[in-house]
Design a protein around this motif. Sequence first.
Motif, mmCIF file in Angstrom:
data_model
loop_
_atom_site.group_PDB
_atom_site.id
_atom_site.type_symbol
_atom_site.label_atom_id
_atom_site.label_comp_id
_atom_site.label_asym_id
_atom_site.label_seq_id
_atom_site.Cartn_x
_atom_site.Cartn_y
_atom_site.Cartn_z
ATOM 1 N N ASN A 7 0.808 -1.222 0.000
ATOM 2 C CA ASN A 7 0.000 0.000 0.000
ATOM 3 C C ASN A 7 0.842 1.273 0.000
ATOM 4 O O ASN A 7 0.308 2.365 -0.233
ATOM 5 C CB ASN A 7 -0.936 0.016 1.207
ATOM 6 C CG ASN A 7 -2.096 -0.943 1.037
ATOM 7 O OD1 ASN A 7 -2.262 -1.578 -0.005
ATOM 8 N ND2 ASN A 7 -2.910 -1.086 2.062
ATOM 9 N N TRP A 65 1.235 1.360 -4.096
ATOM 10 C CA TRP A 65 -0.042 1.642 -4.752
ATOM 11 C C TRP A 65 -1.151 1.633 -3.703
ATOM 12 O O TRP A 65 -1.243 0.696 -2.904
ATOM 13 C CB TRP A 65 -0.350 0.594 -5.822
ATOM 14 C CG TRP A 65 0.474 0.747 -7.059
ATOM 15 C CD1 TRP A 65 1.619 0.078 -7.366
ATOM 16 C CD2 TRP A 65 0.227 1.640 -8.151
ATOM 17 N NE1 TRP A 65 2.098 0.498 -8.579
ATOM 18 C CE2 TRP A 65 1.271 1.452 -9.080
ATOM 19 C CE3 TRP A 65 -0.772 2.572 -8.417
ATOM 20 C CZ2 TRP A 65 1.338 2.168 -10.276
ATOM 21 C CZ3 TRP A 65 -0.716 3.287 -9.605
ATOM 22 C CH2 TRP A 65 0.334 3.075 -10.522
ATOM 23 N N LYS A 66 -1.974 2.642 -3.734
ATOM 24 C CA LYS A 66 -3.089 2.747 -2.799
ATOM 25 C C LYS A 66 -4.023 1.544 -2.933
ATOM 26 O O LYS A 66 -4.372 1.131 -4.043
ATOM 27 C CB LYS A 66 -3.866 4.041 -3.069
ATOM 28 C CG LYS A 66 -5.019 4.271 -2.111
ATOM 29 C CD LYS A 66 -5.764 5.548 -2.462
ATOM 30 C CE LYS A 66 -6.953 5.747 -1.538
ATOM 31 N NZ LYS A 66 -7.732 6.965 -1.892
ATOM 32 N N ASP A 67 -4.406 0.990 -1.781
ATOM 33 C CA ASP A 67 -5.383 -0.102 -1.709
ATOM 34 C C ASP A 67 -4.934 -1.370 -2.442
ATOM 35 O O ASP A 67 -5.765 -2.177 -2.858
ATOM 36 C CB ASP A 67 -6.749 0.343 -2.266
ATOM 37 C CG ASP A 67 -7.385 1.428 -1.436
ATOM 38 O OD1 ASP A 67 -7.106 1.489 -0.224
ATOM 39 O OD2 ASP A 67 -8.160 2.226 -1.996
ATOM 40 N N GLN A 69 -9.982 -3.810 -10.713
ATOM 41 C CA GLN A 69 -10.698 -2.544 -10.832
ATOM 42 C C GLN A 69 -12.068 -2.751 -11.472
ATOM 43 O O GLN A 69 -12.245 -3.628 -12.328
ATOM 44 C CB GLN A 69 -9.887 -1.539 -11.658
ATOM 45 C CG GLN A 69 -8.513 -1.260 -11.109
ATOM 46 C CD GLN A 69 -8.542 -0.733 -9.684
ATOM 47 O OE1 GLN A 69 -9.190 0.268 -9.389
ATOM 48 N NE2 GLN A 69 -7.829 -1.421 -8.790
ATOM 49 N N LYS A 120 1.944 13.210 -8.326
ATOM 50 C CA LYS A 120 0.611 12.718 -7.961
ATOM 51 C C LYS A 120 -0.059 11.923 -9.085
ATOM 52 O O LYS A 120 -1.247 11.628 -9.029
ATOM 53 C CB LYS A 120 -0.281 13.890 -7.566
ATOM 54 C CG LYS A 120 0.197 14.618 -6.309
ATOM 55 C CD LYS A 120 -0.747 15.755 -5.930
ATOM 56 C CE LYS A 120 -0.275 16.460 -4.662
ATOM 57 N NZ LYS A 120 -1.192 17.566 -4.269
ATOM 58 N N TRP A 121 0.725 11.538 -10.089
ATOM 59 C CA TRP A 121 0.139 10.900 -11.273
ATOM 60 C C TRP A 121 -0.588 9.594 -10.957
ATOM 61 O O TRP A 121 -1.552 9.232 -11.647
ATOM 62 C CB TRP A 121 1.216 10.635 -12.316
ATOM 63 C CG TRP A 121 2.229 9.583 -11.946
ATOM 64 C CD1 TRP A 121 3.391 9.770 -11.270
ATOM 65 C CD2 TRP A 121 2.172 8.184 -12.248
ATOM 66 N NE1 TRP A 121 4.075 8.586 -11.108
ATOM 67 C CE2 TRP A 121 3.339 7.588 -11.705
ATOM 68 C CE3 TRP A 121 1.259 7.373 -12.913
ATOM 69 C CZ2 TRP A 121 3.615 6.230 -11.820
ATOM 70 C CZ3 TRP A 121 1.529 6.008 -13.025
ATOM 71 C CH2 TRP A 121 2.694 5.454 -12.485
ATOM 72 N N GLN A 122 -0.158 8.866 -9.924
ATOM 73 C CA GLN A 122 -0.769 7.573 -9.648
ATOM 74 C C GLN A 122 -2.253 7.689 -9.307
ATOM 75 O O GLN A 122 -3.010 6.734 -9.503
ATOM 76 C CB GLN A 122 -0.037 6.863 -8.509
ATOM 77 C CG GLN A 122 1.311 6.298 -8.932
ATOM 78 C CD GLN A 122 1.941 5.451 -7.843
ATOM 79 O OE1 GLN A 122 1.637 5.619 -6.655
ATOM 80 N NE2 GLN A 122 2.826 4.554 -8.217
ATOM 81 N N SER A 123 -2.683 8.858 -8.826
ATOM 82 C CA SER A 123 -4.097 9.038 -8.485
ATOM 83 C C SER A 123 -4.984 8.977 -9.723
ATOM 84 O O SER A 123 -6.199 8.789 -9.614
ATOM 85 C CB SER A 123 -4.309 10.365 -7.763
ATOM 86 O OG SER A 123 -4.015 11.457 -8.616
ATOM 87 N N ARG A 124 -4.396 9.131 -10.907
ATOM 88 C CA ARG A 124 -5.178 9.100 -12.147
ATOM 89 C C ARG A 124 -5.074 7.762 -12.874
ATOM 90 O O ARG A 124 -5.778 7.539 -13.851
ATOM 91 C CB ARG A 124 -4.711 10.223 -13.076
ATOM 92 C CG ARG A 124 -4.853 11.618 -12.488
ATOM 93 C CD ARG A 124 -4.588 12.682 -13.521
ATOM 94 N NE ARG A 124 -5.544 12.618 -14.614
ATOM 95 C CZ ARG A 124 -5.414 13.290 -15.757
ATOM 96 N NH1 ARG A 124 -4.370 14.065 -15.950
ATOM 97 N NH2 ARG A 124 -6.321 13.180 -16.705
ATOM 98 N N TYR A 125 -4.187 6.903 -12.392
ATOM 99 C CA TYR A 125 -3.872 5.676 -13.130
ATOM 100 C C TYR A 125 -5.091 4.807 -13.397
ATOM 101 O O TYR A 125 -5.271 4.278 -14.496
ATOM 102 C CB TYR A 125 -2.805 4.882 -12.373
ATOM 103 C CG TYR A 125 -2.377 3.617 -13.082
ATOM 104 C CD1 TYR A 125 -1.504 3.668 -14.166
ATOM 105 C CD2 TYR A 125 -2.866 2.383 -12.688
ATOM 106 C CE1 TYR A 125 -1.114 2.511 -14.824
ATOM 107 C CE2 TYR A 125 -2.487 1.220 -13.332
ATOM 108 C CZ TYR A 125 -1.609 1.290 -14.404
ATOM 109 O OH TYR A 125 -1.246 0.148 -15.063
ATOM 110 N N TYR A 128 -1.295 11.559 -18.018
ATOM 111 C CA TYR A 128 -0.720 11.887 -16.708
ATOM 112 C C TYR A 128 0.358 12.963 -16.854
ATOM 113 O O TYR A 128 0.573 13.744 -15.939
ATOM 114 C CB TYR A 128 -0.151 10.638 -16.033
ATOM 115 C CG TYR A 128 -1.026 9.416 -16.153
ATOM 116 C CD1 TYR A 128 -2.420 9.520 -16.177
ATOM 117 C CD2 TYR A 128 -0.477 8.152 -16.287
ATOM 118 C CE1 TYR A 128 -3.227 8.412 -16.303
ATOM 119 C CE2 TYR A 128 -1.279 7.019 -16.406
ATOM 120 C CZ TYR A 128 -2.651 7.152 -16.421
ATOM 121 O OH TYR A 128 -3.436 6.041 -16.553
#
Length: 337
Positions: free
Chosen positions: A47, A50-52, A149, A317-322, A332
């Motif tokens: 985590n 990558w978030k979650d 996802q 902060k690009w990973q928030s859009r992945y 991104y």
Amino acid sequence: MIRTRLVITVLMLLTAHSVWPQDKPSLSEVDRIRLAEAFRLAESLGNRVWKDWDKAPFAVLLVTPEYEFLIRHPRPSKDFTPIGYDSMLKSDVYFRKRKFPTDRLATFPAVGGVSTIVIGRAENTDKKTSTPWVITMLHEHFHQLQDSQLNSYAETEALNLSHGDQTGMWMLNYAFPYDSAEVKQQFSVLSRLLVEALQAKKKSAFSTRLAAYLEARRQVQKMLSPDDYKYFSFQLWKEGLARYTEYRVAKLAAHKYKPSKQFRALKDFASFGTVADQILSTIMKVLSTLRLEDSKRVAFYPLGAGEGFLLDRANPKWQSRYFVDKFYVEKYFDAAK
């Protein structure tokens, strides 16, 4: 007579009890240690990369020369036989006769419709040794995060690149113009400019080289057909950023993770720092010498990984859009302007 029957019955039960365990294969101790380390590493650091990530399944099918062992799978199919609970793996373990090649490294709904890592033993794959194999498990586990996802399979199908193929093999066999002279030349330019941007030290030099790289990327888009560009984008998004994730995990593990005593005791143990350096060195070497006609689909791995490194610097902060703007990594970079 009754006594004789009783003796016979007891002997039959004792014989059955002693033979039954021998009918069931077992995981080798080395494989158990490697698998447990991969699970432990994911739980400890996942985590933070990558978030979650911990919400994704971590079902594994380990392929050995004779058998396949299913671990951490929520819905084993009927062709699997239970072995029992493994406290080291924190999972029930199942087996069946081998079906997949012993060198397989892939993630797909292989069992019960669940995204499952299908992986050979380290010795039978191109990873050869324990620590790179564990990091590869995290690469494949990242694919499980992608697959988990909402609408991931439907959105992939909506790219309309499968052309009727329901097996998923189009992802490997798509007829990309690897041998086109124009495309080969532009890919060489692209990879060279990517290396130059990655090597830039000063902020001003990085901005200039990033702009040059993105312009070369736009030229790639212009020369490819719409479907070919979608395939290019999909592969960078899916496989390239999975390779990037390998490096991120290994690098973080080098500083923030202590391998288990059992894993450190393996004869082929290498530090995660050493493996992180090897991954980065290989990415940069391939990019510096890229020949699309030789690498073919594998070229997308270092290209996508390199873009992940660029994004870390250009737009942290690009990973928030992945998982929001799927498949098109250039979006991104747009957010960084």
